[in-house]
Design a protein around this motif. Structure first.
Motif, PDB file in Angstrom:
ATOM      1  N   PHE A 165     -14.304 -22.043  28.779  1.00  0.00           N
ATOM      2  CA  PHE A 165     -13.471 -21.380  27.779  1.00  0.00           C
ATOM      3  C   PHE A 165     -12.565 -22.354  27.037  1.00  0.00           C
ATOM      4  CE2 PHE A 165     -14.422 -18.062  30.847  1.00  0.00           C
ATOM      5  CZ  PHE A 165     -14.841 -17.040  30.009  1.00  0.00           C
ATOM      6  N   PHE A 166     -12.161 -23.429  27.717  1.00  0.00           N
ATOM      7  CA  PHE A 166     -11.250 -24.383  27.094  1.00  0.00           C
ATOM      8  C   PHE A 166     -12.009 -25.454  26.317  1.00  0.00           C
ATOM      9  CE2 PHE A 166      -6.694 -24.228  28.534  1.00  0.00           C
ATOM     10  CZ  PHE A 166      -6.747 -22.918  28.931  1.00  0.00           C
ATOM     11  N   MET A 167     -13.227 -25.780  26.762  1.00  0.00           N
ATOM     12  CA  MET A 167     -13.937 -26.890  26.148  1.00  0.00           C
ATOM     13  C   MET A 167     -15.224 -26.458  25.453  1.00  0.00           C
ATOM     14  SD  MET A 167     -12.197 -29.662  26.869  1.00  0.00           S
ATOM     15  CE  MET A 167     -13.283 -31.032  26.954  1.00  0.00           C
ATOM     16  N   VAL A 168     -16.135 -25.868  26.210  1.00  0.00           N
ATOM     17  CA  VAL A 168     -17.482 -25.648  25.689  1.00  0.00           C
ATOM     18  C   VAL A 168     -17.480 -24.663  24.521  1.00  0.00           C
ATOM     19  CG1 VAL A 168     -19.834 -25.017  26.271  1.00  0.00           C
ATOM     20  CG2 VAL A 168     -18.389 -26.127  27.987  1.00  0.00           C
ATOM     21  N   LEU A 169     -16.933 -23.477  24.758  1.00  0.00           N
ATOM     22  CA  LEU A 169     -16.955 -22.467  23.697  1.00  0.00           C
ATOM     23  C   LEU A 169     -16.152 -22.888  22.463  1.00  0.00           C
ATOM     24  CD1 LEU A 169     -16.782 -19.164  25.782  1.00  0.00           C
ATOM     25  CD2 LEU A 169     -18.725 -20.090  24.529  1.00  0.00           C
ATOM     26  N   PRO A 170     -14.914 -23.419  22.629  1.00  0.00           N
ATOM     27  CA  PRO A 170     -14.177 -23.834  21.431  1.00  0.00           C
ATOM     28  C   PRO A 170     -14.927 -24.886  20.625  1.00  0.00           C
ATOM     29  CG  PRO A 170     -12.702 -23.742  23.287  1.00  0.00           C
ATOM     30  CD  PRO A 170     -14.081 -23.532  23.833  1.00  0.00           C
ATOM     31  N   LEU A 171     -15.572 -25.821  21.321  1.00  0.00           N
ATOM     32  CA  LEU A 171     -16.321 -26.856  20.614  1.00  0.00           C
ATOM     33  C   LEU A 171     -17.503 -26.248  19.871  1.00  0.00           C
ATOM     34  CD1 LEU A 171     -16.742 -29.796  19.955  1.00  0.00           C
ATOM     35  CD2 LEU A 171     -17.927 -30.093  22.118  1.00  0.00           C
ATOM     36  N   LEU A 172     -18.178 -25.319  20.543  1.00  0.00           N
ATOM     37  CA  LEU A 172     -19.320 -24.633  19.933  1.00  0.00           C
ATOM     38  C   LEU A 172     -18.881 -23.863  18.685  1.00  0.00           C
ATOM     39  CD1 LEU A 172     -22.244 -24.506  21.097  1.00  0.00           C
ATOM     40  CD2 LEU A 172     -21.724 -22.161  21.766  1.00  0.00           C
TER      41      LEU A 172
END
Lengths: 278, 307
Positions: B93-100
């Motif tokens: 939630f903090f890294m993968v999704l925001p980057l996507l």
């Protein structure tokens, strides 16, 4: 041609995807507002009413009549403004000192102030609570405001902007015979207006949303802020009062949503400029 | 001649001294508040961690017993393990999704739509976390909550989200993640904007596909943003997760969702065991310091003083 079509196809897939994400993302906020206007029979049901079929203002009436809502609003406004104004003035003064004067303490003091960024709240929590209670200011806005004045990220953000002021401005003012306080007020404040405004908005959001510290120092209902007062709708014995809660939550979120509606671009830019606050 | 030089140096020294005095006058409010509310508390916490005290009554020397007791407490052990679990659980939630999301948004051609999506995806970031947690609490309600009502449409009986050990931590992570996706997405977008377009064009001309461009160019150049977000997620897991934990589960069921900040709060303001709470606070800050310092070291320093 084929490239064109596939590009447009890609774009529409992206749009559909993002549209779904946006819907999912704002659903809880939508649900909060929608529930605020629902009667108990539409709230406590296994059916899903996206929009209340019989909209009602009952929840808002209950809140105003039975709870300290106006006090909570007043306290939230006072503490929020207090935090924002004091944090910014103190940070401005410190940033000015570090930029305008060159002494052998500059670097040391800069690092000292910045280092507090990594001090976890829990370490300062108990001593600050003891200090605040010894000062006899529990249950006052000052109890929330004063320990919040020291904020490394606000200081860092402001300092970045103040230190960027060209030295020539200071020299020109000195030639005119201006003293340092005049320079602070007329040169530094005026040049950094934009940065101050950005930080002010971030401080407002941060102050309005504070939870942990006010929870410790504001125990009596009439002195509480909105975020703390809202806990009163949760009662394990008589059951949670979700209708009035949603009404209050909507009212409490409204000021920030209105500000955001008007200047969302500035807020987003300010967030990026300062990292995450709060 | 000699006298003159001495005079001048006295004047210079006086002027410097006056400068230093003014320097400290402007710094005074900051120094007083930072020392009183940031530095003194560290020292005081350290002192308190060696005593037995309950806020009232007299303090009793307790040596290292608070630390020994802390280590032996099951709640503390769970809190430490959970802090790591939160870090791992929050990663998507903090890294993968925001980057996507950031990558998807930056590919949107129409800037009007781009701003529209961005504004709405960011919206949760400006709302009070405590209020949002309570709204989610209602959505999690096993009997009337909208989540279970939606699941029922698909013939699923639903979950006891917050009171079941298996779903409680996931629920907290979900709420926390939802609150921060927009914030971190904005940071990644800013990071992407900083990347020089020529690199990407050059790579594309060389025949690199989108996947290669991402892993070989964008991802390495986003490193500072990544480190920053990693640090905030550590801070979140150990500290700020207090808000959702305290509101949604109070650390339960049977300490399954507690973290370090919540356990300190419980020790201090529910058990009134200030010594135990302070020693846990000291442990937490050392824990904190080690992780953030090593992350900053990896990043090569985030803040530096320059004149």
């Amino acid at each position: 041609m084929t490239i064109n079509i596939s590009r447009r196809g890609k774009q529409s897939i992206l749009h559909i995807f993002l549209f779904i994400l946006v819907i999912l993302n704002i659903f809880p906020i939508f649900w909060m507002i929608s529930s605020a206007f629902k009667l108990p029979n539409e709230l406590f049901t296994r059916d899903i009413y996206l929009i209340p079929h019989v909209p009602t203002l009952d929840n808002f009436r209950t809140v105003i009549e039975e709870y300290d809502l106006l006090n909570w609003f007043y306290n939230s406004i006072v503490t929020t403004l207090g935090i924002a104004v004091t944090q910014i003035i103190v940070s401005m003064l410190a940033a000015f000192a570090l930029t305008y004067y060159k002494t052998r303490f500059n670097a040391f003091i800069f690092y000292m102030l910045i280092a507090t960024m990594v001090i976890p709240f829990q370490v300062t929590m108990i001593p600050n609570y003891i200090l605040t209670s010894r000062m006899g200011i529990l249950n006052t806005p000052a109890a929330v405001i004063i320990p919040n004045i020291a904020n490394a990220s606000t200081f860092f953000f402001i300092r970045q902007h103040v230190s960027g002021i060209p030295k020539a401005f200071f020299e020109a003012a000195e030639v005119e015979g201006a003293n340092s306080f005049w320079i602070f007020r007329k040169v530094v404040f005026r040049i950094c207006q934009g940065a101050i405004l950005s930080m002010f908005i971030l401080c407002l959001i941060d102050g309005w949303n504070q939870y942990f510290w006010p929870l410790l120092v504001l125990s009596s209902s009439e002195h509480q802020t909105l975020t703390i007062g809202l806990q009163q709708f949760l009662d394990h014995e008589t059951g949670n009062r979700w209708g009035p809660f949603m009404a209050t939550a909507t009212l409490a979120s409204l000021p920030m949503m209105i500000i955001y509606g008007f200047i969302q671009k500035n807020i987003i830019d300010a967030f990026v400029g300062s990292g995450i606050k709060g | 001649m000699v006298v003159k030089v001495e005079n001048r140096s006295i004047y210079a020294r006086r002027a410097q001294r006056r400068k230093t005095t003014m320097f400290f006058i402007y710094l005074l409010p900051a120094l007083v508040t930072f020392i009183l509310y940031k530095f003194w508390p560290i020292l005081y916490s350290l002192i308190l961690s060696f005593f037995k005290w309950n806020f009232v009554g007299s303090m009793k020397w307790n040596g290292l017993n608070n630390f020994v007791e802390m280590m032996g407490r099951e709640a503390f052990q769970k809190a430490t393990v959970n802090t790591f679990l939160y870090m791992i659980g929050l990663f998507p939630f903090f890294m993968v999704l925001p980057l996507l999301f950031a990558l998807m948004l930056s590919n949107i051609r129409s800037s009007r739509f781009q701003n529209f999506y961005k504004a709405l995806l960011f919206l949760p970031s400006i709302l009070a976390f405590s209020i949002i947690c309570l709204v989610w609490m209602w959505m999690f309600n096993p009997q009337f909550g909208v989540l279970n009502n939606i699941l029922e449409l698909f013939g699923h009986e639903g979950f006891a989200w917050l009171s079941d050990k298996k779903t409680a931590m996931f629920s907290i992570i979900l709420v926390s993640g939802w609150k921060h996706i927009g914030t971190n997405m904005i940071l990644f977008i800013a990071g992407l904007l900083c990347i020089n377009k020529e690199y990407i064009e050059a790579a594309t001309i060389e025949g690199a596909n989108g996947w290669q461009v991402f892993w070989k160019i964008k991802w390495p150049l986003l490193w500072p943003t990544t480190i920053y977000i990693l640090i905030t997620s550590v801070i979140f897991a150990a500290e700020r997760a207090f808000t959702p934990i305290n509101i949604l589960t109070s650390g339960g069921p049977s300490d399954a969702t507690t973290n370090l900040s919540h356990i300190i709060y419980v020790f201090a303001f529910e058990y009134f065991n200030i010594g135990l709470a302070s020693s846990t606070a000291i442990f937490t800050s050392i824990f904190f310091l080690i992780i953030t310092a090593s992350l900053i070291k990896i990043a090569g320093g985030l803040w530096h003083y320059d004149d």
